[in-house]
Write an enzyme that holds these catalytic residues in place. Structure first.
Site, PDB file in Angstrom:
ATOM      1  N   ALA A 149     -25.066  -7.508   3.798  1.00  0.00           N
ATOM      2  CA  ALA A 149     -24.860  -6.083   4.384  1.00  0.00           C
ATOM      3  C   ALA A 149     -25.469  -4.926   3.536  1.00  0.00           C
ATOM      4  O   ALA A 149     -25.674  -4.118   4.533  1.00  0.00           O
ATOM      5  CB  ALA A 149     -23.422  -6.136   4.712  1.00  0.00           C
ATOM      6  N   THR A 182     -27.184  -1.488   5.483  1.00  0.00           N
ATOM      7  CA  THR A 182     -26.349  -0.190   5.399  1.00  0.00           C
ATOM      8  C   THR A 182     -27.250   0.848   4.772  1.00  0.00           C
ATOM      9  O   THR A 182     -27.155   2.048   5.192  1.00  0.00           O
ATOM     10  CB  THR A 182     -25.071  -0.440   4.500  1.00  0.00           C
ATOM     11  N   GLN A 230     -28.091 -12.935   5.779  1.00  0.00           N
ATOM     12  CA  GLN A 230     -26.665 -13.026   6.483  1.00  0.00           C
ATOM     13  C   GLN A 230     -26.453 -12.202   7.566  1.00  0.00           C
ATOM     14  O   GLN A 230     -25.449 -11.970   8.355  1.00  0.00           O
ATOM     15  CB  GLN A 230     -25.563 -12.827   5.520  1.00  0.00           C
ATOM     16  N   VAL A 232     -27.568  -9.815  11.226  1.00  0.00           N
ATOM     17  CA  VAL A 232     -28.026 -10.148  12.562  1.00  0.00           C
ATOM     18  C   VAL A 232     -28.833  -9.080  13.138  1.00  0.00           C
ATOM     19  O   VAL A 232     -28.913  -9.001  14.558  1.00  0.00           O
ATOM     20  CB  VAL A 232     -26.753 -10.281  13.183  1.00  0.00           C
ATOM     21  N   ASP A 233     -29.489  -8.159  12.389  1.00  0.00           N
ATOM     22  CA  ASP A 233     -29.917  -7.083  12.942  1.00  0.00           C
ATOM     23  C   ASP A 233     -31.467  -7.233  13.314  1.00  0.00           C
ATOM     24  O   ASP A 233     -32.118  -6.334  14.017  1.00  0.00           O
ATOM     25  CB  ASP A 233     -29.560  -5.837  12.051  1.00  0.00           C
ATOM     26  N   HIS A 292     -26.649 -16.326  10.482  1.00  0.00           N
ATOM     27  CA  HIS A 292     -25.518 -16.030  11.383  1.00  0.00           C
ATOM     28  C   HIS A 292     -26.216 -15.368  12.896  1.00  0.00           C
ATOM     29  O   HIS A 292     -25.263 -14.834  13.394  1.00  0.00           O
ATOM     30  CB  HIS A 292     -24.625 -14.613  10.768  1.00  0.00           C
ATOM     31  N   CYS A 325     -25.901 -22.289  30.282  1.00  0.00           N
ATOM     32  CA  CYS A 325     -27.138 -22.947  30.431  1.00  0.00           C
ATOM     33  C   CYS A 325     -28.140 -22.534  29.149  1.00  0.00           C
ATOM     34  O   CYS A 325     -29.134 -23.424  29.125  1.00  0.00           O
ATOM     35  CB  CYS A 325     -27.771 -22.435  31.710  1.00  0.00           C
ATOM     36  N   CYS A 346     -27.396 -18.387  36.580  1.00  0.00           N
ATOM     37  CA  CYS A 346     -26.729 -19.534  36.937  1.00  0.00           C
ATOM     38  C   CYS A 346     -25.096 -19.335  37.112  1.00  0.00           C
ATOM     39  O   CYS A 346     -24.314 -20.257  37.513  1.00  0.00           O
ATOM     40  CB  CYS A 346     -26.919 -20.540  35.872  1.00  0.00           C
ATOM     41  N   SER A 397     -25.572  -8.629  -0.914  1.00  0.00           N
ATOM     42  CA  SER A 397     -24.423  -9.461  -0.723  1.00  0.00           C
ATOM     43  C   SER A 397     -23.345  -9.532  -1.741  1.00  0.00           C
ATOM     44  O   SER A 397     -23.742  -9.779  -2.848  1.00  0.00           O
ATOM     45  CB  SER A 397     -25.102 -10.886  -0.707  1.00  0.00           C
TER      46      SER A 397
END
Length: 237
Positions: free
Chosen positions: A18, A22, A96, A98-99, A114, A125, A143, A181
């Site tokens: 993170a 940041t 880690q 997700v950006d 992650h 689906c 769907c 981290s």
């Protein structure tokens, strides 16, 4: 000392957490609510239970995160890592986060442990779409299933491909650098020690202390961007 370690390394692996994000102005996960619901634990919102039983709050939470993501961009340190990958100095990045900032900056060999907030997919689906559709309330797949963020929610397994890649890279590394981290979350906190057991030098760059500082070969309590800029200026390759 980091310059010398980097110069000598033939396969550097980088783990980002993170603190890397940041410094680009992106709130960390626990700050993502930004005062919207101070009484709500974000850990509860980022779960399969919330997706199923508290969907309105779940959607609002992720719309807020996607909006924040679109308002920020990778800092210069990301571009240094991408350049070093192109030059063969960095073998891979394990993240880690997700950006998707690593890929935006040009990194190719990235294991997103992650998942990613930049994509979404149908929970029924599996059809993929851009997460920007969330901002337009495009939440239903053709769907009829629910379009959910491409991140790993609490209660879900981590992506096997990314974890497998991380294990392989940790074993190959002769230099393992942790950037931002706290090393409190498994399995990401396993890979630095896996690398060290296989003979790699371990470097931790984090503003705060971690539980792994005592076993690291080098610990730097400073801004990640500054450390990477200094390394770039040293032309350590």
């Amino acid at each position: 000392m980091l310059t010398e370690l980097f110069k000598k390394s033939r396969h550097t692996v980088v783990l980002t957490g993170a603190g890397m994000s940041t410094e680009s102005g992106l709130p960390d996960f626990r700050s993502a609510l930004d005062g919207m619901w101070n009484e709500v634990d974000p850990l509860q919102l980022a779960s399969r239970d919330a997706m199923q039983y508290e969907r309105n709050m779940f959607v609002r939470f992720y719309k807020q995160r996607i909006k924040k993501l679109n308002e920020t961009s990778p800092h210069q340190g990301y571009y240094h890592l991408a350049e070093w990958e192109r030059n063969g100095k960095v073998g891979s990045i394990l993240t880690q986060n997700v950006d998707g900032f690593h890929q935006l900056a040009g990194s190719q060999n990235v294991a997103e442990m992650h998942g990613s907030l930049r994509t979404m997919y149908c929970d029924d689906c599996g059809e993929k779409a851009s997460s920007d559709a969330y901002l337009n309330d495009d939440l239903i797949c053709k769907c009829g299933g629910f379009n959910r963020p491409g991140v790993v929610l609490f209660g879900e397994p981590l992506p096997l491909n990314a974890i497998h890649q991380a294990k392989i890279e940790a074993k190959k590394a002769d230099l393992f650098i942790v950037l931002g981290s706290s090393l409190q979350v498994a399995p990401a906190n396993v890979f630095p020690m896996e690398a060290k057991r296989n003979g790699a030098k371990l470097v931790i760059v984090n503003e705060e202390e971690t539980g792994y500082d005592r076993v690291a070969d080098l610990v730097i309590h400073d801004k990640i961007g500054k450390v990477l800029n200094d390394l770039a200026e040293a032309k350590a390759f």
